[in-house]
Design a protein around this motif. Sequence first.
Motif, mmCIF file in Angstrom:
data_model
loop_
_atom_site.group_PDB
_atom_site.id
_atom_site.type_symbol
_atom_site.label_atom_id
_atom_site.label_comp_id
_atom_site.label_asym_id
_atom_site.label_seq_id
_atom_site.Cartn_x
_atom_site.Cartn_y
_atom_site.Cartn_z
ATOM 1 N N ALA A 70 0.833 -1.205 0.000
ATOM 2 C CA ALA A 70 0.000 0.000 0.000
ATOM 3 C C ALA A 70 0.864 1.249 0.000
ATOM 4 N N LEU A 71 1.962 1.191 0.756
ATOM 5 C CA LEU A 71 2.829 2.372 0.805
ATOM 6 C C LEU A 71 3.439 2.645 -0.566
ATOM 7 N N GLU B 164 2.218 1.603 -3.427
ATOM 8 C CA GLU B 164 1.119 1.949 -4.307
ATOM 9 C C GLU B 164 0.749 3.423 -4.151
ATOM 10 N N GLY B 165 0.839 3.911 -2.896
ATOM 11 C CA GLY B 165 0.562 5.322 -2.668
ATOM 12 C C GLY B 165 1.462 6.212 -3.506
ATOM 13 N N LEU C 118 0.460 6.070 -7.045
ATOM 14 C CA LEU C 118 -0.760 6.825 -7.321
ATOM 15 C C LEU C 118 -0.490 8.320 -7.390
ATOM 16 N N PHE C 119 0.517 8.784 -6.647
ATOM 17 C CA PHE C 119 0.917 10.182 -6.820
ATOM 18 C C PHE C 119 1.237 10.427 -8.287
ATOM 19 N N VAL D 224 -1.871 10.391 -10.401
ATOM 20 C CA VAL D 224 -2.668 11.607 -10.228
ATOM 21 C C VAL D 224 -2.028 12.765 -10.975
ATOM 22 N N MET E 251 -2.867 12.332 -14.489
ATOM 23 C CA MET E 251 -4.246 12.711 -14.782
ATOM 24 C C MET E 251 -4.390 14.217 -14.826
ATOM 25 N N LEU E 252 -3.724 14.885 -13.894
ATOM 26 C CA LEU E 252 -3.795 16.340 -13.862
ATOM 27 C C LEU E 252 -3.213 16.913 -15.139
ATOM 28 N N ALA F 5 -3.109 15.470 -17.960
ATOM 29 C CA ALA F 5 -3.999 15.189 -19.078
ATOM 30 C C ALA F 5 -5.206 16.108 -19.072
ATOM 31 N N ILE G 101 -4.456 10.654 -0.569
ATOM 32 C CA ILE G 101 -4.256 10.444 -2.001
ATOM 33 C C ILE G 101 -4.548 8.993 -2.373
ATOM 34 N N ARG G 102 -4.167 8.067 -1.504
ATOM 35 C CA ARG G 102 -4.333 6.651 -1.836
ATOM 36 C C ARG G 102 -5.796 6.301 -2.063
ATOM 37 N N ALA H 160 -7.207 8.273 -5.156
ATOM 38 C CA ALA H 160 -6.716 7.833 -6.459
ATOM 39 C C ALA H 160 -7.204 6.415 -6.777
ATOM 40 N N LEU I 29 -7.049 -0.821 4.427
ATOM 41 C CA LEU I 29 -5.775 -0.102 4.450
ATOM 42 C C LEU I 29 -5.888 1.217 5.193
ATOM 43 N N MET J 173 -7.468 20.002 -12.714
ATOM 44 C CA MET J 173 -7.139 20.505 -11.373
ATOM 45 C C MET J 173 -8.363 20.439 -10.463
#
Lengths: 72, 358, 164
Positions: free
Chosen positions: A53-54, A56-57, A60-61, A64, A67-68, A70, B287-288, B291, B340, C1
């Motif tokens: 999970a850590l 994956e976090g 995901l940054f 994200v 995505m921003l 895009a 964020i986790r 996202a 989690l 954003m």
Amino acid sequence: MAVFGSVAAIGAGLAVLGAGMGIGRIGGSAVEGIARNPEASGKIQTAMIIAAALIEGVALFGVVVGMLGASE
Amino acid sequence: MLAQRKVILMFFWLFISVFSTARANDSEKLDIMHHIQDAHEWHLWGGHSNPTSIYLPVILIDNGIKIFSSENFYHGIERKVVVEGGREEVYWEGVGPASGYAMMHEKIYKLNEGKLTFHGKHASNEMPLDFSITKNVLSLFIGAVLLLIIMLSTASYYRKNGAVAPRGIAKFIEPLIVFVRDEIIKPNIHGPKHTRYINFLTTVFFFILINNLLGMVPVFPGGANLTGNISVTLFLAVCTLIVTLLSANKNYWKHIFATPGVPLALLPIMIPIEIVGIFTKPFALMIRLFANMTAGHIIVLSLISIIFINKTEAWGLLSVPMALFISVLEILVAFLQAYLFASLSALFIGAAVEEDHH
Amino acid sequence: MDLVTPSYGLLFWTGLTFCLLLFVLAKFAWKPILKQVNERSKKIDDALKEAENAREEMKALHSENERILKEARAERDAILKEAKDAGTKMIEEAREKAKLEGTKLLEAAKSAIQSERNAALSEMKAQVATFSVQIAEQLVKESLTSEAKQQALASKLAEEIKLN
């Protein structure tokens, strides 16, 4: 703008690549650990999920940010 | 051999579909982003020209409280502007009680002399405080009511029957509650102190779980991307941060301001890092969850959108099973993320209340 | 954003709902449910312990029963043996007694018979003597009635003596 989106997408892809490798190693090591010491499987699983999970976090940054980029 | 060829064929289709998505025009791309974001209406069915929606109340604080239906925007005056970069944008000017306001990308602006002024791509008008019951807020209420019904009926079962073996809904809920206590809280918060955090962490777990699951329901009471909304995850992460800081003991602060075993000369570097670390942990939590849930919704919507982008039902043969697969995966993710979030919150709190071992 | 910009409306409603949920669920759900769960697990523990105790007790009781049964059986055996012995003894005694009585009776009978016989013998002897006397008398009377007979007798006797 479109170029920036594509670059961000590549960045997101790279982040996912790194995370995939990391989580893959965690999973592999955890399976190995469980195979060596089946009694500790519960603890190994918990540690594995938290570590995954850590990582994956972090991935995901990247996603994200991609995505921003895009949607910008 | 045949199965292998099928798999290759499927990947080929997927490849094509990805390219088709890339070719799709902006309005369709917007649709997915629109679906995962908050809205002042709850769109049920129908296209752009004849939508069937639930129009939710708009609550504005702007010289007093103003409450009116969002229909006054969606059935208001449609205006088109060309913003910087040459892109055409659409906004709705309110009518009736909503006159004097305009809504663009679900944001409500106060009209300045009857129009929106643009600064770059964004409207620069003043924004009234928007406390509307939006799609996500309604979904939040539905989730809360569901959670209350489930949990209170479980509790009433025990009140009626005393300490007996669970039956009915209690049989399903009790193991989850015991799981949260024994597998999430107890291993992370050592000693008898853990009982203090059962209420918070169990509520967090079930709050996230029910909203995650509700988000996976494609029809009306579900489908809102609530736990994939940064406001919700921000609030939950801030709760964890506050609980962590309030329950932190001397040992925790000592580790931050005078980390044992670190030379004095390094402290000027270590202290800022440790202080930043206090905030990055809940930030990562935020964020986790955001996202993960947003990504899940985007994937499902993208797969379903393939049909509409290619304008052939035949694509359903590919996209529906894949969307189904991802949906099932998302149910797993719904549980996993709730686990989690609660587990890592418990870990952080546990680190804050840990007694000195040195 | 827009995606990562929190909106305070939703933030407010989330905060309100979550706090209400936390309050209501903590008070009316988690506390009673966990209390009952703990109580039940305690109940189950107690029941298990009790069952263990009961089993121990049963075992003890069982062995006690066994012991009592064994004792009873031994006692019964002893009593039976005693009774048997007593019976045998009694029978033996009775037999002895009967034997003695029998012998005594036999003795008495024998002596009575003996005495009877003796009496009878003596009587017979007397009788025989009487008869003999009578016979002799008659014989004498008869034989001596005639001369010839007296003669004959005399000769016969004489002959007998000769032969002898």
